[in-house]
Design an enzyme around this catalytic site. Structure first.
Site, PDB file in Angstrom:
ATOM      1  N   LYS A  99       0.823  -1.222   0.000  1.00  0.00           N
ATOM      2  CA  LYS A  99       0.000   0.000   0.000  1.00  0.00           C
ATOM      3  C   LYS A  99       0.853   1.267   0.000  1.00  0.00           C
ATOM      4  O   LYS A  99       0.383   2.343   0.357  1.00  0.00           O
ATOM      5  CB  LYS A  99      -0.989   0.029   1.170  1.00  0.00           C
ATOM      6  CG  LYS A  99      -1.873  -1.197   1.292  1.00  0.00           C
ATOM      7  CD  LYS A  99      -2.503  -1.613  -0.030  1.00  0.00           C
ATOM      8  CE  LYS A  99      -3.370  -0.532  -0.649  1.00  0.00           C
ATOM      9  NZ  LYS A  99      -3.841  -0.919  -2.021  1.00  0.00           N
ATOM     10  N   GLY A 100       2.092   1.123  -0.447  1.00  0.00           N
ATOM     11  CA  GLY A 100       2.947   2.295  -0.573  1.00  0.00           C
ATOM     12  C   GLY A 100       2.942   2.872  -1.975  1.00  0.00           C
ATOM     13  O   GLY A 100       3.384   3.986  -2.204  1.00  0.00           O
ATOM     14  N   GLY A 101       2.465   2.057  -2.947  1.00  0.00           N
ATOM     15  CA  GLY A 101       2.457   2.471  -4.342  1.00  0.00           C
ATOM     16  C   GLY A 101       3.330   1.590  -5.211  1.00  0.00           C
ATOM     17  O   GLY A 101       3.838   2.031  -6.240  1.00  0.00           O
ATOM     18  N   ARG A 182       4.946   5.497   2.220  1.00  0.00           N
ATOM     19  CA  ARG A 182       4.023   6.618   2.406  1.00  0.00           C
ATOM     20  C   ARG A 182       3.994   6.967   3.889  1.00  0.00           C
ATOM     21  O   ARG A 182       4.533   6.218   4.726  1.00  0.00           O
ATOM     22  CB  ARG A 182       2.612   6.246   1.940  1.00  0.00           C
ATOM     23  CG  ARG A 182       2.493   5.951   0.463  1.00  0.00           C
ATOM     24  CD  ARG A 182       1.070   5.630   0.087  1.00  0.00           C
ATOM     25  NE  ARG A 182       0.207   6.813   0.228  1.00  0.00           N
ATOM     26  CZ  ARG A 182      -1.117   6.760   0.202  1.00  0.00           C
ATOM     27  NH1 ARG A 182      -1.737   5.603   0.067  1.00  0.00           N
ATOM     28  NH2 ARG A 182      -1.826   7.872   0.321  1.00  0.00           N
ATOM     29  N   TYR A 292      -2.436  10.220 -11.833  1.00  0.00           N
ATOM     30  CA  TYR A 292      -1.788  10.225 -13.137  1.00  0.00           C
ATOM     31  C   TYR A 292      -1.962   8.890 -13.861  1.00  0.00           C
ATOM     32  O   TYR A 292      -1.955   7.824 -13.244  1.00  0.00           O
ATOM     33  CB  TYR A 292      -0.293  10.524 -12.995  1.00  0.00           C
ATOM     34  CG  TYR A 292      -0.007  11.989 -12.807  1.00  0.00           C
ATOM     35  CD1 TYR A 292       0.315  12.797 -13.889  1.00  0.00           C
ATOM     36  CD2 TYR A 292      -0.075  12.578 -11.549  1.00  0.00           C
ATOM     37  CE1 TYR A 292       0.580  14.151 -13.730  1.00  0.00           C
ATOM     38  CE2 TYR A 292       0.173  13.932 -11.370  1.00  0.00           C
ATOM     39  CZ  TYR A 292       0.498  14.709 -12.473  1.00  0.00           C
ATOM     40  OH  TYR A 292       0.743  16.048 -12.307  1.00  0.00           O
ATOM     41  N   LYS A 308      -7.324   1.166  -7.362  1.00  0.00           N
ATOM     42  CA  LYS A 308      -6.345   2.106  -6.825  1.00  0.00           C
ATOM     43  C   LYS A 308      -7.059   3.400  -6.430  1.00  0.00           C
ATOM     44  O   LYS A 308      -7.981   3.848  -7.096  1.00  0.00           O
ATOM     45  CB  LYS A 308      -5.259   2.393  -7.861  1.00  0.00           C
ATOM     46  CG  LYS A 308      -4.530   1.137  -8.352  1.00  0.00           C
ATOM     47  CD  LYS A 308      -3.871   0.372  -7.223  1.00  0.00           C
ATOM     48  CE  LYS A 308      -3.239  -0.917  -7.695  1.00  0.00           C
ATOM     49  NZ  LYS A 308      -2.701  -1.720  -6.575  1.00  0.00           N
ATOM     50  N   ILE A 311     -11.349   5.135  -1.399  1.00  0.00           N
ATOM     51  CA  ILE A 311     -11.699   6.129  -0.387  1.00  0.00           C
ATOM     52  C   ILE A 311     -11.555   5.490   0.991  1.00  0.00           C
ATOM     53  O   ILE A 311     -12.115   4.426   1.264  1.00  0.00           O
ATOM     54  CB  ILE A 311     -13.148   6.625  -0.595  1.00  0.00           C
ATOM     55  CG1 ILE A 311     -13.256   7.324  -1.945  1.00  0.00           C
ATOM     56  CG2 ILE A 311     -13.560   7.563   0.535  1.00  0.00           C
ATOM     57  CD1 ILE A 311     -14.670   7.712  -2.331  1.00  0.00           C
TER      58      ILE A 311
END
Length: 345
Positions: A99-101, A182, A292, A308, A311
């Site tokens: 879940k950091g990207g 994150r 992006y 991705k 909410i």
């Protein structure tokens, strides 16, 4: 002029006009494509071992097409042989953080013509059953690539699994390791949100985040809760540093990758000793999705999956404040070890 001749003349003019407009559009697209691709671009940065001094980018675009056909199963053994395609072990791995990207980072790095990604998480080093299958099994899970390209895979569980650093070290002691992070509390809530969504899809109930993150008996942060434990980055990194020097790690700012990805990607290019090839042209903001998306060329764009950018549920501000106080000393140590400071509360 007779009516029939007028009709024929109009038809001819229409056809000629259509051909002229079509030719003009082709020329505009062609010139724009050539401007972006630049047949030969001198490399100004250091290159990874085995990479040529110059990149014929139009050739690489063609090669990407061959690789795409291969992934779809359309390439023949003869094509594989003719194009010198190989399955290489990764020279860089995105080891975390969940879940950091990690998916966004992998997809964005795949914009680079010298990078080839493993599409799925392999879970070789963190899964005992997979690891027992051996290094050849792992190699066969890698995508086909050209010898000068770098293969990258990502499995976020690697970062927090105790056995993984030693196992990766045995495969390649000089491998490059990417860690995307994150703000720890935000990451923990994101982790919870993904699990919650999975439970809801199965019509199962799940505890509120506050109940899981705070120990009801002590009213302190519950470090047994995996989402909290994963966010203590320094604890996991210290285990990796027993095998790899800090110079082999690159820390990516996951929050910045969402809001302003290009500077982060350029830092990764430099870390991997790749020439700078990812540009603002390759990244465009999608207002509908709120983040992006990727532009590979004039015809192929890609956005990340709809899952991705979930909410997050509302969390009690007192719990958020308690978690941030808890993570603060660990964050300070993380900054000290990595040499990278973040604006985390």
């Amino acid at each position: 002029m007779p009516f029939k001749q007028q009709v024929l003349l109009r038809q001819k003019l229409f056809v000629l006009g259509s051909l002229a407009i079509g030719s003009l559009l082709y020329l505009v697209a062609r010139v724009g494509s050539l401007d972006r691709l630049q047949p030969m671009c001198p490399v100004e940065t250091r290159l990874a071992p085995g990479l040529p001094e110059q990149f014929p980018l139009r050739t690489l675009q063609y090669k990407r097409g061959v690789l795409h056909e291969l992934r779809k199963g359309n390439a023949t053994k003869e094509q594989i042989r003719l194009h010198s395609l190989v399955q290489q072990l990764p020279r860089a791995i995105i080891i975390g953080v969940r879940k950091g990207g990690t998916r966004a980072l992998l997809e964005m790095l795949n914009l680079h013509p010298a990078v080839v990604k493993a599409s799925q998480e392999i879970h070789f080093f963190d899964n005992d059953q997979n690891y027992a299958r051996g290094i050849d099994w792992y190699r066969e899970k890698m995508p086909f690539s050209f010898p000068h390209q770098i293969t990258i895979e990502k499995s976020p569980a690697y970062f927090i699994t105790e056995e993984v650093p030693e196992r990766i070290f045995k495969m390649n002691s000089s491998i490059k390791l990417l860690v995307i992070v994150r703000e720890p509390t935000t990451r923990a809530v994101s982790d919870y949100t993904q699990v919650l969504e999975g439970k809801e899809r199965k019509n199962k109930t799940y505890h509120k985040f506050e109940k899981l993150a705070i120990d009801a008996n002590t009213c302190e942060v519950n470090t047994k809760y995996k989402a909290v434990r994963t966010s203590i980055y320094t604890k996991h990194l210290e285990r990796w540093l027993k095998y790899f020097p800090v110079e082999q790690f690159h820390i990516v700012d996951g929050d910045r990758l969402i809001s302003d990805p290009l500077p982060e990607l350029q830092l990764v290019e430099h870390f991997l000793n790749l020439p700078s090839r990812i540009s603002q042209y390759n990244l465009y903001f999608n207002a509908t999705r709120g983040f992006y998306c990727l532009r590979f060329n004039i015809v192929f764009n890609k956005c990340l999956a709809g899952s991705k950018g979930r909410i997050h549920p509302d969390v009690d501000p007192a719990v958020v404040a308690k978690l941030r106080r808890f993570f603060h000393p660990f964050n300070q140590k993380f900054y000290q070890i990595t040499g990278r400071t973040f604006n985390w509360p």
